[in-house]
Design a protein around this motif. Structure first.
Motif, PDB file in Angstrom:
ATOM      1  N   GLU A 135      -3.251  -5.497  -0.032  1.00  0.00           N
ATOM      2  CA  GLU A 135      -2.812  -5.784  -1.397  1.00  0.00           C
ATOM      3  C   GLU A 135      -3.864  -6.535  -2.200  1.00  0.00           C
ATOM      4  OE1 GLU A 135       1.007  -7.653  -1.258  1.00  0.00           O
ATOM      5  OE2 GLU A 135       1.992  -5.773  -0.687  1.00  0.00           O
ATOM      6  N   ASN A 150       6.878   1.446   6.737  1.00  0.00           N
ATOM      7  CA  ASN A 150       7.097   0.094   6.230  1.00  0.00           C
ATOM      8  C   ASN A 150       8.322  -0.556   6.868  1.00  0.00           C
ATOM      9  OD1 ASN A 150       8.383  -1.669   3.670  1.00  0.00           O
ATOM     10  ND2 ASN A 150       6.191  -1.909   4.009  1.00  0.00           N
ATOM     11  N   LYS A 197       5.639   1.782  -4.967  1.00  0.00           N
ATOM     12  CA  LYS A 197       4.479   0.906  -4.809  1.00  0.00           C
ATOM     13  C   LYS A 197       3.679   1.264  -3.547  1.00  0.00           C
ATOM     14  CE  LYS A 197       3.647  -3.973  -4.004  1.00  0.00           C
ATOM     15  NZ  LYS A 197       4.318  -5.210  -3.626  1.00  0.00           N
ATOM     16  N   LEU A 198       4.422   1.562  -2.471  1.00  0.00           N
ATOM     17  CA  LEU A 198       3.742   1.922  -1.227  1.00  0.00           C
ATOM     18  C   LEU A 198       2.974   3.241  -1.384  1.00  0.00           C
ATOM     19  CD1 LEU A 198       6.593   1.032   1.309  1.00  0.00           C
ATOM     20  CD2 LEU A 198       4.455  -0.224   1.005  1.00  0.00           C
ATOM     21  N   GLN A 207      -0.254   2.727  -2.958  1.00  0.00           N
ATOM     22  CA  GLN A 207      -1.287   2.262  -2.014  1.00  0.00           C
ATOM     23  C   GLN A 207      -1.892   3.432  -1.245  1.00  0.00           C
ATOM     24  OE1 GLN A 207       0.368  -0.863   0.445  1.00  0.00           O
ATOM     25  NE2 GLN A 207       0.539  -2.289  -1.251  1.00  0.00           N
TER      26      GLN A 207
HETATM   27  C1  LIG Z   1       6.450  -3.305   3.360  1.00  0.00           C
HETATM   28  O1  LIG Z   1       6.090  -3.222   1.980  1.00  0.00           O
HETATM   29  C2  LIG Z   1       6.164  -4.460   1.283  1.00  0.00           C
HETATM   30  C3  LIG Z   1       5.916  -4.192  -0.169  1.00  0.00           C
HETATM   31  O2  LIG Z   1       4.635  -3.642  -0.378  1.00  0.00           O
HETATM   32  C4  LIG Z   1       5.159  -5.436   1.921  1.00  0.00           C
HETATM   33  O3  LIG Z   1       5.238  -6.672   1.274  1.00  0.00           O
HETATM   34  C5  LIG Z   1       5.459  -5.574   3.412  1.00  0.00           C
HETATM   35  O4  LIG Z   1       4.465  -6.389   4.020  1.00  0.00           O
HETATM   36  C6  LIG Z   1       5.491  -4.229   4.098  1.00  0.00           C
HETATM   37  N1  LIG Z   1       5.913  -4.392   5.488  1.00  0.00           N
HETATM   38  C7  LIG Z   1       5.367  -3.732   6.505  1.00  0.00           C
HETATM   39  C8  LIG Z   1       5.913  -4.012   7.865  1.00  0.00           C
HETATM   40  O5  LIG Z   1       4.483  -2.902   6.349  1.00  0.00           O
END
Ligand SMILES: *[C@@H]1O[C@H](CO)[C@@H](O)[C@H](O)[C@H]1NC(C)=O
Ligand SMILES: *[C@@H]1O[C@H](CO)[C@@H](O)[C@H](O)[C@H]1NC(C)=O
Length: 256
Positions: free
Chosen positions: A38, A137, A186-187, A190
């Motif tokens: 991020e 995620n 959002k993911l 990325q």
């Molecule tokens: C899941 O996505 C959120 C939002 O981008 C992020 O803050 C979080 O660290 C992610 N968790 C994992 C396990 O990837």
């Protein structure tokens, strides 16, 4: 060796160019730009961080990172993921990590503060990419679930069943609220940024990187035998599966 020199040169060239320039929304000091995905994205330093992470900080015993840039309905991607990548990972997961980036040849546009996606194989593919992204995620079992989906006749229809099999505690509703909501959006952004940061840019999918590096030679080796490639790339002590094995399997029960 040539590839390594080239890579070092590329990193050096990038570090000379304005690649790491502070973008207006960057809230991290430069020393922390590469501390998370991020931060790297926010500070416009993703390309730099992905490369420097792999060249400067790699230790001999670090797992080999296999990156797969793909899209959920592309036949060649499905074949590579299910018949090469997943079986190799089952055997070699102690010396190998997998970075799945479902996006591929998709296109991103921005509308009213949300990202909108168009996928090569239509809306169903965008949905498949998004489900897989959300799964990564939400559960550590994402790779087996994605393998299950990609090896099913219908990638999308199988998703819920595959999730129930490998991650029964994960509620399908919560996966779908990620898929339809801001987190998924959002993911996926990325994924788009990781794909756009590829150097050289991808020309097709499946596009493979080894420790963040793509060359035609590595791609061809990965397609021919990812297993051999990972075993030969790994610089730590040879593991049993790669033939570094003291154990004697030749113990028979004789028919007396
Ligand atoms: C899941 O996505 C959120 C939002 O981008 C992020 O803050 C979080 O660290 C992610 N968790 C994992 C396990 O990837
Ligand atoms: C760089 O490596 C660190 C430590 O391994 C990791 O936490 C971080 O997410 C990586 N950054 C990027 C941009 O890949």
């Amino acid at each position: 060796m040539k590839a390594l020199l080239l890579l070092i040169l590329t990193v050096w060239l990038n570090s000379q160019s304005g690649d790491c320039s502070l973008s207006s929304s960057c809230s991290y000091p430069p020393s922390q730009w590469c501390s998370s995905l991020e931060a790297a994205v926010e500070c416009g330093a993703l390309k730099h961080c992905l490369q420097s992470n792999f060249t400067r900080s790699r230790q001999p015993g670090d797992p080999v990172e296999v990156g797969l840039y793909y899209e959920s309905l592309c036949p060649g991607c499905r074949l590579f993921l299910t018949e090469m990548l997943f079986p190799t990972w089952l055997l070699l997961n102690e010396i190998m990590s997998v970075n799945l980036v479902p996006y591929g040849n998709a296109q991103e546009t921005s509308q009213k503060g949300k990202y909108v996606y168009q996928c090569q194989h239509g809306e169903q593919e965008c949905l498949g990419n998004m489900i897989e992204t959300c799964l990564m995620n939400m559960t550590k079992m994402a790779f087996p679930i994605i393998f299950c989906m990609e090896s099913s006749t219908d990638v999308i229809k199988s998703a819920q069943t595959c999730t129930q099999v490998y991650s029964p505690e994960l509620k399908w509703d919560s996966v779908m609220s990620c898929v339809k909501g801001d987190i998924g959006n959002k993911l996926m952004h990325q994924n788009a940024q990781q794909t756009q940061a590829l150097n050289p840019p991808h020309e097709y999918v499946p596009w493979v990187t080894i420790n963040g590096v793509h060359t035609e030679d590595l791609q061809n080796k990965a397609m021919a035998s990812l297993f051999s490639l990972v075993c030969s790339t790994y610089k730590g002590p040879k593991i049993a599966a790669c033939g570094g094995n003291q154990k004697n399997y030749k113990t028979y029960c004789h028919n007396e």
